[in-house]
Structure formats: C-alpha cells, structure tokens
Scaffold this motif. Sequence first.
Motif, PDB file in Angstrom:
ATOM      1  N   LEU A  91      -4.303   9.075   6.823  1.00 35.83           N
ATOM      2  CA  LEU A  91      -3.483   7.876   6.663  1.00 35.83           C
ATOM      3  C   LEU A  91      -3.570   7.170   7.833  1.00 35.83           C
ATOM      4  CD1 LEU A  91      -0.771   8.846   4.160  1.00 35.83           C
ATOM      5  CD2 LEU A  91      -2.750   7.456   3.665  1.00 35.83           C
ATOM      6  N   VAL A 111      -5.681   3.508   6.623  1.00 31.37           N
ATOM      7  CA  VAL A 111      -5.054   2.225   6.649  1.00 31.37           C
ATOM      8  C   VAL A 111      -5.832   1.301   7.245  1.00 31.37           C
ATOM      9  CG1 VAL A 111      -2.995   1.029   7.978  1.00 31.37           C
ATOM     10  CG2 VAL A 111      -2.572   3.113   6.807  1.00 31.37           C
ATOM     11  N   CYS A 170      -0.050   4.522   0.411  1.00 31.30           N
ATOM     12  CA  CYS A 170       0.182   5.628   1.392  1.00 31.30           C
ATOM     13  C   CYS A 170       1.380   6.559   0.920  1.00 31.30           C
ATOM     14  CB  CYS A 170       0.640   4.840   2.550  1.00 31.30           C
ATOM     15  SG  CYS A 170      -0.526   4.133   3.583  1.00 31.30           S
TER      16      CYS A 170
END
Length: 496
Positions: A184, A270, A298
């Motif tokens: 992430l 991201v 997320c």
Amino acid sequence: MILIFFALCTLFFLIHQYLWRRRGLPPGPTPIPIFGNLFQLSGSEAPGISIFQKWKDQYGPIFTFYMGPVPFVVLTDYQDIKETVIKDGDTYADKYLSPEFNKYFRGGEYGIMDISGDRWKEHRKFAVLQLRELGVGKPLMESKILIEAEELIKKLKTAEILNEDFLLQSELDVAVGSVINQFLFGYRFDRSKLFEFTRIKTLVNNFMEEVGKPLGVLAFTCHGIPSFLVKLMVSGIEEQKRELFRFLRKQIDGAKSQINYEEEHNEDFVEAYLRKKFQREQKNDFDSYCDSQLENVCFDIWAAGFDTLTNTVGFLIAYAINYPEMQMLIHQEIDNYLAHHSRLLTLADKNALVYFNAFANEAQRVSNILPMNLPHALTRDVKLKGYHLKKGTGVIHQIANVMTDETIFKDSQRFDPNRFIDENGKLKKIEELCPFSMGKRQCIGEGLARMEIFLLAANLFNYFEFLPASDGLPSLYKDFSLVSHVIPYKCRQYIP
C-alpha cells in the motif's frame, strides 16, 4: 382504542414480515421479531458453520434465515454455489450491505468490499491490475515477502526466544502487516514502526469484533435503519474508525507531498492510485478516483488482507504443534529436498513440497477463516431450485459449510493432509477447497495470500521445529467474529 390500533399495526407488521414476505422463499428457521435468527447464529458453538449445518440438515441445502427483519437465502451445496456465482456471476455480483452503515463508517458508497455497481467494477479491476503490476506472482513481491520471512527467522533465533515460551502470533502479525503496508504505502514495520503497527492491528481487530456481534451484523447488513441507530449499534467502532482513517490519510498525504506525476513508475498502490486520479482530473473527472475512495480501498486491503492471513498462518502452526508426527513429515520433506543445505525456500521450490502443500490446504480447510460469507444481492429476478426470488433478495453462498461437507471431505472433522495427496504421491486438486470464495467477488488478494502462506510458513518449518509451551498445546478452538481468530498461544521452537 389506541392500544387496539397499535396491536393491529403490530399484528399487520408481523404478518407482513414473517408470512407475506416469506411467500416463494425456501423454508427455514422461524425468526423472532426485530432480531430474526441472529441470536441463534451468534449463540452457536461455531457461528456460521454448525448452526448452518443444523439448518441444512433440517431444511435442505437451500434455506432462508433472517438477519434482523431481512430474509436471506442460504446456499450450502457446492454445485448450487457454482451454478450461481460462476455460471451466472453477474446476477449475484452485488453486495447486500447497509448504505446507512457505509455512510456512517465510510462517508458514503466507497471502497471495494462493501459497494456494487460501476465504482465497484472499476476499482476492483484497478486493484487486481496493481497487484499484478506490483509483483504478485513475480520476483518483486516474492523478494518483499522473503525479507519478512528472513526477519522473522532472525527474531526467532535470538537468545531471548530460542527454547523459551513465546507468542509466535505477535511476530507473524508484524510480518503479514509489513507485506500489506509495503504494497500500500511502500514501507515495512521495522523496529522504529512497531508502535504504529501495534495500534493499527488493534484497531482492525476491534473493528472486526464489533461488526461481528449481533447488533453489528444487523447494522452492517440491514437497509433502512436510521443513521443515528446505526451509530448506536456499532458505537464501539467510533474510535477505531476515527484513528484508522487518520492513519490512512497521513500516509496518503505523505505520498502526495513526494509524488512526481510526470514519472510513470509506481513504487506502491497509493502512488499508482494518485497517478490514476491525476490523469482523470485532467479530463475533469473528479469523482471516480478521489481521496475518500482511496482511503476506503486502503482500509479494505488492510482489513481483509491482514486478519484473514495472519490467522490462517497462526492456525497452520497450531495444527503442526498439535500433530507432531505430521510436523516431522514436513521437516523430513524439506530436509530431503534441500539435501540439508541451509537457504530460504522460494516459490520455485513450492511444487516439490507436496506434503507441506497438502498440510497447508488441510489447515485452511479446517480453520475455515470466514465462518459466514457476506451476503450478495440479486441484480435481477431469478428462479432458483424452484423458488422465485426477486431482484434485490439477499443470497449467502456458505463456503464454510462446503469445506466441512461429509460427501466431499469424508470424516471432515478429522485433520488429514493425505486427503490432498493422490495414489501417485502428487498433490491432488480438490475444487471444493475454496477458502478465498468464488465468482466475481472472489478475494482479490488470493495470489498474494498464497505466496505469503508458502514463503512464511514453509520457511519457518525449514529452520525450526515448533513445540508446545510449558502450559500445553495450542487451542484449536476458533474465536469468532467476522473472521475466525486463532486463540493466542505460546510455543517453543528449536533449530533441529
């Protein structure tokens, strides 16, 4: 007169809810007003498995039960599930979840797990693409997982832990959390970040526990509950919600401050999302990719990827300690394959370790991490097994009961890895083993999860033998919420 009026209204409501609305639905247990069958579900020894098996035995493989005032049709037979979610997937692709809960917890219809329609299709596709682009099934992601495996092995070799009682689950949690966070946000939880990890893990676990309670399930699934009541019903997640999203926003803001939109290479999810968002905004599309959606995606990846995987590996080790003769076979297989050479196992070694893979399959089957699948909603009217179900009806594909089906897995309560090995000593594929669910809502992180299970667990057995702690064997009881949790246990390990 007023009392008579209210009594008639109540009688009309009950007749409408529990007689009129049940026309055309499969039979099932009698619900009680307001709560339906929730207390039967939460009061059973193994929620979502034993009570659904009892209802299956009583009413057949397709039946109706109530979550609050809402009826849900439950499918427990593998072929019925396959016929619906695989062969007619679009009809069963929507999620049956409360828009009021989404508004309260997520700020609207955001994320991937709990929404339907075009936004779900777009962002599920994007997430699958990024999992592939960022290395799932490739050396890039493998190297990141092996970093965690190597770090875990170093920790277990320290003098403070070696041959002493210790909580293995705590170390496994950090390893799994680091893999997710690398995907992430591009960084792992090293020693300087452990406090941050511990807090996030606690928040995620508390969220899962709260929404797994009867009132939480009711708020999570039922439409039409006023927002203020939803908030009261899941008041225990208020702090978790606030802190979780504060953490996610902090990471996203940090990425925004450093990103160069002219570059094309993405280091993490991201970054990829922000570049996609920037591209859409250049075309005056400020809605499809936005900050609220990114925060919620997320959250989905963190919540779904962490809780399920860390408990899967935790159960796997617990079963190995409970069945030492099987653990010995795992060690022998690895030693014979590596010819006693000391090195990390990689994905290239996986197919050679038949017994370990069979053991891991059986551990996933019996641990049965998702005790009750979240309900889907029909996108059109259908005729299913002779029943006419209307568009919008909630349908639960009960995978957990497939993996304990005696007609598929004989003596299903017995732990037996050999059921996954054929007469030629090869790994046997049993399609009814489906811990990651099936169809269009199948777990998007399945590939990553399979990599982690092998690279973390196989390498732990490669370097250590795990023994009971001084207080006895690990419990194999499942602590239920939305996800089956392994009871925290201590163990000992030594280097063979």
